[in-house]
Scaffold this active site. Structure first.
Site, PDB file in Angstrom:
ATOM      1  CG  HIS A  53       1.628   0.856   6.092  1.00 26.88           C
ATOM      2  ND1 HIS A  53       1.696   1.265   4.783  1.00 26.88           N
ATOM      3  CD2 HIS A  53       1.910  -0.465   6.074  1.00 26.88           C
ATOM      4  CE1 HIS A  53       2.005   0.242   4.008  1.00 26.88           C
ATOM      5  NE2 HIS A  53       2.153  -0.825   4.783  1.00 26.88           N
ATOM      6  CG  HIS A  75       3.599  -3.576   9.317  1.00 23.35           C
ATOM      7  ND1 HIS A  75       2.568  -4.385   8.908  1.00 23.35           N
ATOM      8  CD2 HIS A  75       4.106  -3.014   8.189  1.00 23.35           C
ATOM      9  CE1 HIS A  75       2.460  -4.336   7.583  1.00 23.35           C
ATOM     10  NE2 HIS A  75       3.385  -3.508   7.118  1.00 23.35           N
ATOM     11  CB  VAL A  83      -0.933   0.019   1.233  1.00 27.14           C
ATOM     12  CG1 VAL A  83      -1.808   1.263   1.221  1.00 27.14           C
ATOM     13  CG2 VAL A  83      -1.789  -1.245   1.296  1.00 27.14           C
TER      14      VAL A  83
HETATM   15  P1  AMP Z   1       2.724  -3.657   3.477  1.00 23.18           P
HETATM   16  O1  AMP Z   1       2.755  -4.936   2.744  1.00 23.18           O
HETATM   17  O2  AMP Z   1       3.897  -3.423   4.389  1.00 23.18           O
HETATM   18  O3  AMP Z   1       2.477  -2.491   2.543  1.00 23.18           O
HETATM   19  O4  AMP Z   1       1.473  -3.734   4.448  1.00 23.18           O
HETATM   20  C1  AMP Z   1       0.186  -3.426   4.044  1.00 23.18           C
HETATM   21  C2  AMP Z   1      -0.744  -4.043   5.038  1.00 23.18           C
HETATM   22  O5  AMP Z   1      -2.026  -3.480   4.866  1.00 23.18           O
HETATM   23  C3  AMP Z   1      -0.892  -5.551   4.903  1.00 23.18           C
HETATM   24  O6  AMP Z   1      -0.423  -6.182   6.089  1.00 23.18           O
HETATM   25  C4  AMP Z   1      -2.395  -5.739   4.694  1.00 23.18           C
HETATM   26  O7  AMP Z   1      -2.903  -6.860   5.383  1.00 23.18           O
HETATM   27  C5  AMP Z   1      -2.963  -4.453   5.227  1.00 23.18           C
HETATM   28  N1  AMP Z   1      -4.212  -4.010   4.641  1.00 23.18           N
HETATM   29  C6  AMP Z   1      -4.520  -3.875   3.322  1.00 23.18           C
HETATM   30  N2  AMP Z   1      -5.774  -3.424   3.167  1.00 23.18           N
HETATM   31  C7  AMP Z   1      -6.285  -3.252   4.403  1.00 23.18           C
HETATM   32  C8  AMP Z   1      -7.538  -2.818   4.903  1.00 23.18           C
HETATM   33  N3  AMP Z   1      -8.536  -2.448   4.077  1.00 23.18           N
HETATM   34  N4  AMP Z   1      -7.725  -2.780   6.247  1.00 23.18           N
HETATM   35  C9  AMP Z   1      -6.732  -3.152   7.067  1.00 23.18           C
HETATM   36  N5  AMP Z   1      -5.515  -3.575   6.670  1.00 23.18           N
HETATM   37  C10 AMP Z   1      -5.290  -3.632   5.350  1.00 23.18           C
END
Ligand code: AMP
Length: 140
Positions: A97, A99, A93
């Site tokens: 963010h 984690h 995304v």
């Molecule tokens: P990354 O791969 O580090 O970009 O992490 C993106 C995270 O966003 C992943 O762990 C997904 O599970 C989480 N994610 C994607 N869409 C959503 C959503 N609509 N609500 C909550 N988490 C999400």
């Protein structure tokens, strides 16, 4: 105009389970958690990667991440946390963010995505020197 899925969450256009929100930072449960209670902490402003984060958001974002990490013990019985940011590579995304994942000994995350390598002779000093050199040129 929203530009990514987290902007939609921040704008209230997409449902999520929030644990924190103020003007600058929002934190919500990852919908596919590594462990239950896995939180994503985001700037409310659209910022794509850590390198794009303006100075004035560094403290708000990481203070919130610290507070959420601190809450994992009392809230969930976690013994520790794993705190991580994917920047570009493995970033699914394009909205910064942090984690914050609750951890406990024996939770099975050992070895997760941390394959280790070794430096050849001279390589360690060379890598350190190259990083030090780049650090003297802010913004690059
Ligand atoms: P990354 O791969 O580090 O970009 O992490 C993106 C995270 O966003 C992943 O762990 C997904 O599970 C989480 N994610 C994607 N869409 C959503 C959503 N609509 N609500 C909550 N988490 C999400």
């Amino acid at each position: 105009m929203t530009s990514d899925i987290f902007c939609q969450i921040i704008a209230g256009e997409l449902a999520t389970t929030e644990v924190w929100r103020d003007d600058l930072v929002v934190a919500f449960l990852d919908h596919r958690p590594v462990f239950k209670g896995h939180v994503l902490v985001c700037p409310t402003r659209h910022v794509e990667t850590l390198l794009d984060l303006p100075d004035e958001l560094v403290v708000p974002l990481f203070s919130a991440a610290r507070s959420i990490a601190a809450a994992m013990g009392p809230a969930l019985g976690a013994e520790g946390t794993f705190v991580a940011i994917n920047n570009v590579v493995s970033q699914s995304v394009p909205h910064l963010h942090v984690h914050v994942v609750p951890r406990s000994k024996g939770d099975g995350l050992r070895g997760f995505f941390w394959p280790r390598t070794r430096y050849a002779d001279g390589e360690e000093a060379d890598h350190a020197a190259r990083i030090r050199e780049a650090l003297t040129r802010p913004g690059q």
